[in-house]
Motif scaffolding. Structure first.
Motif, PDB file in Angstrom:
ATOM      1  N   LEU A  11      -5.008  -7.460 -36.304  1.00 30.49           N
ATOM      2  CA  LEU A  11      -5.303  -6.059 -36.052  1.00 30.49           C
ATOM      3  C   LEU A  11      -4.046  -5.211 -35.958  1.00 30.49           C
ATOM      4  CD1 LEU A  11      -8.177  -4.968 -35.892  1.00 30.49           C
ATOM      5  CD2 LEU A  11      -8.061  -7.413 -35.499  1.00 30.49           C
ATOM      6  N   ALA A  14      -3.426  -4.460 -39.592  1.00 27.89           N
ATOM      7  CA  ALA A  14      -4.439  -3.725 -40.337  1.00 27.89           C
ATOM      8  C   ALA A  14      -4.894  -2.435 -39.698  1.00 27.89           C
ATOM      9  CB  ALA A  14      -5.662  -4.609 -40.556  1.00 27.89           C
ATOM     10  N   TYR A 219     -13.420  -7.426 -39.512  1.00 27.74           N
ATOM     11  CA  TYR A 219     -12.211  -7.451 -40.339  1.00 27.74           C
ATOM     12  C   TYR A 219     -12.054  -8.870 -40.849  1.00 27.74           C
ATOM     13  CZ  TYR A 219      -7.422  -6.957 -41.936  1.00 27.74           C
ATOM     14  OH  TYR A 219      -6.302  -6.948 -42.715  1.00 27.74           O
ATOM     15  N   ASP A 221      -9.731 -11.654 -42.737  1.00 29.72           N
ATOM     16  CA  ASP A 221      -8.388 -12.065 -43.146  1.00 29.72           C
ATOM     17  C   ASP A 221      -8.500 -13.480 -43.692  1.00 29.72           C
ATOM     18  OD1 ASP A 221      -5.677 -12.348 -43.523  1.00 29.72           O
ATOM     19  OD2 ASP A 221      -5.250 -12.804 -41.416  1.00 29.72           O
ATOM     20  N   PHE A 276     -16.746  -3.233 -43.114  1.00 28.50           N
ATOM     21  CA  PHE A 276     -15.498  -3.979 -43.035  1.00 28.50           C
ATOM     22  C   PHE A 276     -14.348  -3.119 -43.542  1.00 28.50           C
ATOM     23  CE2 PHE A 276     -17.242  -4.807 -47.212  1.00 28.50           C
ATOM     24  CZ  PHE A 276     -16.160  -4.900 -48.075  1.00 28.50           C
ATOM     25  N   THR A 311      -8.726   0.894 -43.840  1.00 29.01           N
ATOM     26  CA  THR A 311      -8.178   0.734 -42.496  1.00 29.01           C
ATOM     27  C   THR A 311      -7.529   2.028 -42.021  1.00 29.01           C
ATOM     28  OG1 THR A 311      -6.144  -0.161 -43.457  1.00 29.01           O
ATOM     29  CG2 THR A 311      -7.785  -1.744 -42.704  1.00 29.01           C
TER      30      THR A 311
END
Length: 338
Positions: A11, A14, A219, A221, A276, A311
């Motif tokens: 986080l 992003a 989110y 990754d 997302f 984002t």
């Protein structure tokens, strides 16, 4: 590395450089304290628990993130910008990109170091969060900027004690403050009026929706899933008319607005839609492919309600906070906007 630390790392990268330090909300709302102005045109703003004194309208300004640079450009301040930072993190909208041509880039994908920022000789810098002033990262701290005579302003939603409680309306506090600081109250008021009209359109549309959709915000990754359950991200879903699956009342979000979750937990929640955040088109494609392949039986996937947002639109102090509400609401309830 613990799952909490791993979530924080994701986080931080992003979602605007927010750090774990001080992210616990104080529980208080934000109201726009009227800027004070003395006879010599000095303006004093209360910002993140400190007083920012601006002796006169700034003439050498640096936007420390494209979202902040965009806002300054839309306020008509292109001729006062002497630098822009994190310029490759997010492309400026087409209608203002030309205005930024020729403005020096002080940091491509990171905030500028202290020496680079001070070499631009700014008298005002505008940042989305306090991360951009982290001395341990080599950036100029708020104290160092004050000593150099540079006024530093942090977006209201990016203050440490606001990150967990931030709302879309925090942007209006910033616009009112910037209008007073730069003596562009009319321009700021026009942006507020447009934003409020956009939100009012969403309010009117979703009010007619009989059944609100259950929405999870995540989110992605790689194969790591992080759920978002507090902060401005939560308020964005609320304003878009969603019934959020993850909320600030959940224990997982008591201290931080995000928490790593297992695929099994998300599958069990069975949301009607997934929102997302993506950093670029490649990230969006990878996240969409992962969600589609991992959750083929989820209502969100079966109904093709995978809603990608940038984002950057969740960064505090950006007009994207408004536009993303409209985008999500329209994706959730297209018939309400027909």
């Amino acid at each position: 590395m613990t799952s909490r630390n791993r979530s924080a790392r994701i986080l931080v990268t992003a979602l605007g450089g927010a750090t774990l330090l001080g992210l616990t909300g104080c529980g208080a709302g934000v109201t726009a304290a009227a800027p004070t102005q003395s006879a010599d045109t000095a303006v004093t703003i209360e910002n993140c628990g400190r007083s920012v004194v601006v002796p006169e309208p700034p003439s050498a300004v640096v936007g420390l993130h494209p979202s902040q640079t965009e806002l300054l450009l839309r306020l008509g301040l292109a001729d006062r910008l002497v630098g822009q930072a994190q310029a490759t993190v997010q492309a400026l909208p087409d209608d203002v990109a030309a205005l930024a041509e020729g403005i020096p880039v002080l940091g491509a994908d990171t905030p500028p170091n202290r020496e680079t920022l001070l070499a631009a000789e700014p008298d005002f810098v505008y940042s989305p969060t306090t991360y951009e002033f982290t001395a341990e990262q080599g950036f100029a701290s708020l104290e160092q900027l004050e000593e150099a005579g540079v006024a530093a302003y942090v977006a209201t939603g990016g203050c440490f004690d606001r990150r967990m409680e931030g709302t879309v309306d925090d942007l209006f506090v910033d616009l009112e403050n910037l209008g007073a600081i730069f003596d562009v109250e009319q321009e700021a008021a026009a942006l507020i009026e447009d934003a409020e009209a956009d939100l009012a359109e969403v309010d009117a549309a979703v009010e007619e929706v009989d059944e609100r959709l259950r929405v999870a915000q995540v989110y992605v990754d790689g194969t790591t899933l992080t759920a978002i359950g507090a902060g401005i991200e939560y308020d964005i879903l609320r304003r878009a008319g969603a019934e959020a699956v993850f909320t600030p009342e959940d224990p997982a979000f008591a201290d931080f607005f995000a928490a790593e979750i297992t695929p099994e937990a998300l599958a069990a929640a069975a949301p009607d839609a997934l929102v997302f955040a993506a950093t670029d088109p490649a990230h969006e494609a990878a996240a969409r492919a992962y969600l589609t392949a991992t959750f083929p039986d989820m209502p969100a996937v079966q109904e093709e309600r995978l809603i990608a947002i940038s984002t950057s639109d969740t960064f505090p102090g950006t007009l994207g906070n408004i536009s993303v509400v409209h985008r999500i609401a329209q994706a959730l309830y297209p018939d309400a906007f027909a």
